[in-house]
Design an enzyme around this catalytic site. Structure first.
Site, PDB file in Angstrom:
ATOM      1  N   GLY A  46      79.450  69.130   3.806  1.00  0.00           N
ATOM      2  CA  GLY A  46      78.587  68.054   3.339  1.00  0.00           C
ATOM      3  C   GLY A  46      78.709  66.841   4.237  1.00  0.00           C
ATOM      4  CD  GLN A  51      80.738  61.547   5.432  1.00  0.00           C
ATOM      5  OE1 GLN A  51      79.948  62.250   4.829  1.00  0.00           O
ATOM      6  NE2 GLN A  51      81.930  61.978   5.792  1.00  0.00           N
ATOM      7  CB  CYS A  93      86.411  63.162   3.561  1.00  0.00           C
ATOM      8  SG  CYS A  93      85.020  62.106   3.955  1.00  0.00           S
ATOM      9  CG  LEU A  94      83.297  66.286   8.063  1.00  0.00           C
ATOM     10  CD1 LEU A  94      81.832  66.517   8.397  1.00  0.00           C
ATOM     11  CD2 LEU A  94      84.179  67.199   8.898  1.00  0.00           C
ATOM     12  CG  HIS A 135      83.206  64.386  -1.125  1.00  0.00           C
ATOM     13  ND1 HIS A 135      84.571  64.470  -0.983  1.00  0.00           N
ATOM     14  CD2 HIS A 135      82.754  63.836   0.032  1.00  0.00           C
ATOM     15  CE1 HIS A 135      84.921  63.980   0.202  1.00  0.00           C
ATOM     16  NE2 HIS A 135      83.841  63.593   0.840  1.00  0.00           N
ATOM     17  CD  GLU A 136      79.232  64.796   1.371  1.00  0.00           C
ATOM     18  OE1 GLU A 136      79.141  63.712   1.966  1.00  0.00           O
ATOM     19  OE2 GLU A 136      80.172  65.590   1.589  1.00  0.00           O
ATOM     20  CG  HIS A 139      80.699  59.739   1.622  1.00  0.00           C
ATOM     21  ND1 HIS A 139      81.699  59.052   2.267  1.00  0.00           N
ATOM     22  CD2 HIS A 139      81.075  61.039   1.664  1.00  0.00           C
ATOM     23  CE1 HIS A 139      82.640  59.902   2.674  1.00  0.00           C
ATOM     24  NE2 HIS A 139      82.280  61.126   2.320  1.00  0.00           N
TER      25      HIS A 139
HETATM   26 NI    NI Z   1      83.311  62.880   2.729  1.00  0.00          NI
END
Ligand code: NI
Length: 170
Positions: A46, A51, A93-94, A135-136, A139
């Site tokens: 995701g 991000q 998380c990236l 989660h997304e 963000h």
């Molecule tokens: Ni994330």
């Protein structure tokens, strides 16, 4: 298409609230495609627009599981309209590389938003897909999964992060 740079903690853009998308124009479509490519390349399941430094309410998710009816999900202006149950999953998380920890979320959700075709889209999700969407969506409100950790897990994160910073300096 192009790969985008992924912003990492503590980049302030990750703490900002993203704005509603008013029109799915050519720029937005390009951003969608670039975000999908960046997510698959990372690899991740995701990615939210914050991000990659774009403060728009846009996310892409693909949990890449064969038993999941959804492939790539593109969702703009997503809102949770129903939620139930509780699930605890190990998340990463990236934007917070090399750190994983368990987070408690809704087990099942219904999310409404706009799809890539600019039409209304409703998704019923459970398990990992529900977790990834939540989660997304966090963000988009400037929230990271590390904000949802208990005191002990958050302390472990802080110590690991400090250690990593020290290593980067030497
Ligand atoms: Ni994330």
């Amino acid at each position: 298409m192009a790969l985008l740079d992924i912003c990492t903690y503590p980049d302030p853009v990750l703490r900002r609230k993203a704005a509603e998308i008013k029109e799915v124009d050519r720029d937005v479509l390009k951003l969608i495609d670039d975000m999908a490519e960046t997510m698959y390349d990372a690899p991740g399941i995701g990615l939210a627009a914050n991000q990659v430094g774009e403060l728009l309410r846009l996310l892409v998710v693909d949990i890449q599981k064969e038993d999941c009816e959804h492939g790539l999900i593109v969702l703009m202006n997503p809102v949770i309209v129903a939620a139930q149950g509780e699930i605890t999953c190990e998340e990463g998380c990236l934007s917070v590389p090399d750190f994983f920890s368990s987070v408690k979320r809704y087990e099942e959700i219904t999310v409404r938003g706009i799809g890539r075709d600019a039409k209304p889209l409703e998704i019923n999700a459970s398990g990992l897909l529900a977790v990834a969407l939540q989660h997304e969506m966090d963000h988009l409100d400037g929230k990271l999964f590390i904000d949802r950790l208990g005191l002990i897990a958050r302390d472990i994160f802080r110590r690991k992060w400090k250690k990593k910073q020290k290593e980067a300096q030497t």
